[in-house]
Design a protein around this motif. Sequence first.
Motif, PDB file in Angstrom:
ATOM      1  N   VAL A 329      18.173  11.448  35.916  1.00  0.00           N
ATOM      2  CA  VAL A 329      18.123  10.120  35.292  1.00  0.00           C
ATOM      3  C   VAL A 329      19.110  10.040  34.134  1.00  0.00           C
ATOM      4  O   VAL A 329      19.857   9.052  33.987  1.00  0.00           O
ATOM      5  CB  VAL A 329      16.689   9.798  34.817  1.00  0.00           C
ATOM      6  CG1 VAL A 329      16.693   8.620  33.837  1.00  0.00           C
ATOM      7  CG2 VAL A 329      15.801   9.476  36.010  1.00  0.00           C
ATOM      8  N   GLU A 330      19.126  11.076  33.287  1.00  0.00           N
ATOM      9  CA  GLU A 330      20.044  11.049  32.138  1.00  0.00           C
ATOM     10  C   GLU A 330      21.496  11.070  32.605  1.00  0.00           C
ATOM     11  O   GLU A 330      22.361  10.418  32.013  1.00  0.00           O
ATOM     12  CB  GLU A 330      19.760  12.239  31.213  1.00  0.00           C
ATOM     13  CG  GLU A 330      18.378  12.216  30.567  1.00  0.00           C
ATOM     14  CD  GLU A 330      18.132  11.002  29.678  1.00  0.00           C
ATOM     15  OE1 GLU A 330      19.043  10.164  29.488  1.00  0.00           O
ATOM     16  OE2 GLU A 330      17.005  10.866  29.161  1.00  0.00           O
ATOM     17  N   ALA A 337      25.139  14.517  27.176  1.00  0.00           N
ATOM     18  CA  ALA A 337      24.712  15.463  26.133  1.00  0.00           C
ATOM     19  C   ALA A 337      23.206  15.702  26.231  1.00  0.00           C
ATOM     20  O   ALA A 337      22.735  16.847  26.131  1.00  0.00           O
ATOM     21  CB  ALA A 337      25.078  14.921  24.752  1.00  0.00           C
ATOM     22  N   ARG A 338      22.453  14.629  26.446  1.00  0.00           N
ATOM     23  CA  ARG A 338      21.000  14.770  26.587  1.00  0.00           C
ATOM     24  C   ARG A 338      20.666  15.552  27.853  1.00  0.00           C
ATOM     25  O   ARG A 338      19.756  16.401  27.856  1.00  0.00           O
ATOM     26  CB  ARG A 338      20.355  13.377  26.645  1.00  0.00           C
ATOM     27  CG  ARG A 338      18.856  13.364  26.892  1.00  0.00           C
ATOM     28  CD  ARG A 338      18.097  14.117  25.830  1.00  0.00           C
ATOM     29  NE  ARG A 338      16.658  14.065  26.078  1.00  0.00           N
ATOM     30  CZ  ARG A 338      15.796  14.989  25.651  1.00  0.00           C
ATOM     31  NH1 ARG A 338      16.235  16.029  24.941  1.00  0.00           N
ATOM     32  NH2 ARG A 338      14.513  14.878  25.908  1.00  0.00           N
ATOM     33  N   ALA A 339      21.409  15.315  28.936  1.00  0.00           N
ATOM     34  CA  ALA A 339      21.181  16.054  30.179  1.00  0.00           C
ATOM     35  C   ALA A 339      21.404  17.545  29.956  1.00  0.00           C
ATOM     36  O   ALA A 339      20.639  18.377  30.460  1.00  0.00           O
ATOM     37  CB  ALA A 339      22.107  15.534  31.274  1.00  0.00           C
ATOM     38  N   GLU A 341      21.026  19.231  27.165  1.00  0.00           N
ATOM     39  CA  GLU A 341      19.871  19.741  26.404  1.00  0.00           C
ATOM     40  C   GLU A 341      18.680  19.984  27.334  1.00  0.00           C
ATOM     41  O   GLU A 341      17.987  21.004  27.240  1.00  0.00           O
ATOM     42  CB  GLU A 341      19.474  18.743  25.317  1.00  0.00           C
ATOM     43  CG  GLU A 341      20.481  18.579  24.187  1.00  0.00           C
ATOM     44  CD  GLU A 341      20.062  17.459  23.230  1.00  0.00           C
ATOM     45  OE1 GLU A 341      18.955  16.895  23.412  1.00  0.00           O
ATOM     46  OE2 GLU A 341      20.842  17.147  22.314  1.00  0.00           O
ATOM     47  N   LEU A 342      18.446  19.034  28.226  1.00  0.00           N
ATOM     48  CA  LEU A 342      17.318  19.147  29.149  1.00  0.00           C
ATOM     49  C   LEU A 342      17.492  20.317  30.119  1.00  0.00           C
ATOM     50  O   LEU A 342      16.518  21.003  30.462  1.00  0.00           O
ATOM     51  CB  LEU A 342      17.147  17.847  29.932  1.00  0.00           C
ATOM     52  CG  LEU A 342      16.623  16.647  29.140  1.00  0.00           C
ATOM     53  CD1 LEU A 342      16.765  15.362  29.958  1.00  0.00           C
ATOM     54  CD2 LEU A 342      15.160  16.860  28.754  1.00  0.00           C
ATOM     55  N   ILE A 343      18.738  20.567  30.543  1.00  0.00           N
ATOM     56  CA  ILE A 343      18.988  21.696  31.447  1.00  0.00           C
ATOM     57  C   ILE A 343      18.601  23.006  30.767  1.00  0.00           C
ATOM     58  O   ILE A 343      17.954  23.873  31.379  1.00  0.00           O
ATOM     59  CB  ILE A 343      20.466  21.714  31.885  1.00  0.00           C
ATOM     60  CG1 ILE A 343      20.751  20.543  32.831  1.00  0.00           C
ATOM     61  CG2 ILE A 343      20.817  23.048  32.568  1.00  0.00           C
ATOM     62  CD1 ILE A 343      22.225  20.330  33.126  1.00  0.00           C
ATOM     63  N   ASP A 344      18.954  23.153  29.498  1.00  0.00           N
ATOM     64  CA  ASP A 344      18.602  24.377  28.774  1.00  0.00           C
ATOM     65  C   ASP A 344      17.088  24.505  28.603  1.00  0.00           C
ATOM     66  O   ASP A 344      16.530  25.603  28.728  1.00  0.00           O
ATOM     67  CB  ASP A 344      19.297  24.400  27.410  1.00  0.00           C
ATOM     68  CG  ASP A 344      20.796  24.666  27.536  1.00  0.00           C
ATOM     69  OD1 ASP A 344      21.195  25.290  28.546  1.00  0.00           O
ATOM     70  OD2 ASP A 344      21.560  24.262  26.637  1.00  0.00           O
ATOM     71  N   GLN A 345      16.426  23.377  28.312  1.00  0.00           N
ATOM     72  CA  GLN A 345      14.960  23.406  28.194  1.00  0.00           C
ATOM     73  C   GLN A 345      14.314  23.754  29.538  1.00  0.00           C
ATOM     74  O   GLN A 345      13.361  24.532  29.608  1.00  0.00           O
ATOM     75  CB  GLN A 345      14.445  22.056  27.702  1.00  0.00           C
ATOM     76  CG  GLN A 345      14.865  21.699  26.284  1.00  0.00           C
ATOM     77  CD  GLN A 345      14.458  20.282  25.911  1.00  0.00           C
ATOM     78  OE1 GLN A 345      13.454  19.755  26.393  1.00  0.00           O
ATOM     79  NE2 GLN A 345      15.250  19.654  25.050  1.00  0.00           N
TER      80      GLN A 345
END
Length: 471
Positions: A329-330, A337-339, A341-345
């Motif tokens: 979605v991101e 940039a948000r995507a 961050e989410l990949i790392d989480q």
Amino acid sequence: MKKALLVGLGVALVAGISVGSLYWNSQRRVAEAIEAHLLPPPSAKGLHPELGNRIADLNKRSVEGPNRVESLAELSRLYHANGYLNQAWQNYRILIALDRENPLWRYRLATIISSFGQLDDSIALYRKAIELDPGYIPSHIHLGDTLLKLNRYEEAKSVFQAVYDKSPANPFASFGLARIALAENDTPRAQRLLESAKRSNHRIGGDLLADIYEELGETSKARALLHDVTWSSHIDIPDPWVDDLVSDCYDSFEVAMAGGKAGRAGNLDRVVELLNKAIALDPLDHNAYNHLAETYVTQGNLSQARKTYENCIKTLPTFAEGWSGLISVEMKAGNHARAAELIDQAIAKCPNSYVINNYKGDALINANRPREAIPYFQTTIRQVPNNAVGYNYLARAYLAMRENRKALEQLQKALKAEPSNPLTLKLITIFYILAKDQAQAERYLKRAFLSPRIEEEVIENLQSMFDQEFK
């Protein structure tokens, strides 16, 4: 005059007594039938509180009245909707005896006993339901399907043909007749009927029609169809007499399954409604959140999809599909940039998810760090060794590092895992074109052309690349 009036009153009184007696006898017969045959309600332990209360109340009203038949009908619906099929089965039998002209009871009972494999009994019930209400088309389609399952082709053909004759655009009648034609090895007739079904309903019969095109050597038609149709041939007919039962269902899984059926019928608003109900029934149902978010994505509502995916991973932080959906979605929204961050989480929460590992590896390649991406794709290969996806990604990493021999090895492994994988065929064809190996390029271009899984546009691009290099 007074005497005539008295006589008239007397006749009226006698008639009233007779009608009252008939009514009283009828009500007594209803009461006796229900009391004698009604099964005891299931234990309330573990039931949704509202469901338990409704069952207890309707069971009491069915026995004590005054509206016993109406109460029994509502109780039957509640049992059927919530999977208490033995109780629903028995209630429908009572209702058939007490309310003989209502086709609904026979129809719903037929759907239950058919699911238990008692096809001959269900046929008799479907036939009687049709006799009582010839205009309800799902009765005809289910009767035809049941006869077809028993290989009673002539009877099934007669049922489907009757619907087709009245409504040639009915895709379910066309599909039923096409299946019979295929069983009788009449491919031309099956093709005509499946093409008719597809014109009326975009989803039904697509994969069977693609098979026919492929057998006839019409690969381009098969390819276009397979990439245009995303659902299986066997789409259930919209069936209000059964579909509406979900309104009284308290099982989140069953409600979500009904949402899936609505999705296959293309009714996305109904999908959203049902999946929201499933979540209300079970706020910890991560699958319901996931499917609801996917529906919002299909509708183009990325804002609602984002919120729903976030709720999904809050419910189950190790659910990889929820993370991958949110990342997607991101990316669609341009929030790279948000995507990231989410990949790392996500990789921290789901270290063994091949989808998340692919996201991480792909992000590293895009950041021009292909060597760091290799371990992530190797994890994918360990998790799904019979899937081409990890080998394809690893080949891409090696190509970015200009290690062509290693890239080719991975593409060959990908084809061994999935001989007709469309991306692998595309990549290996391009590899040999760029390597100026005409024989091998031609070999894999031919394999790509013969595979209906590859889109026509990709085939045209590969052919153009080949022609520019070798002609």
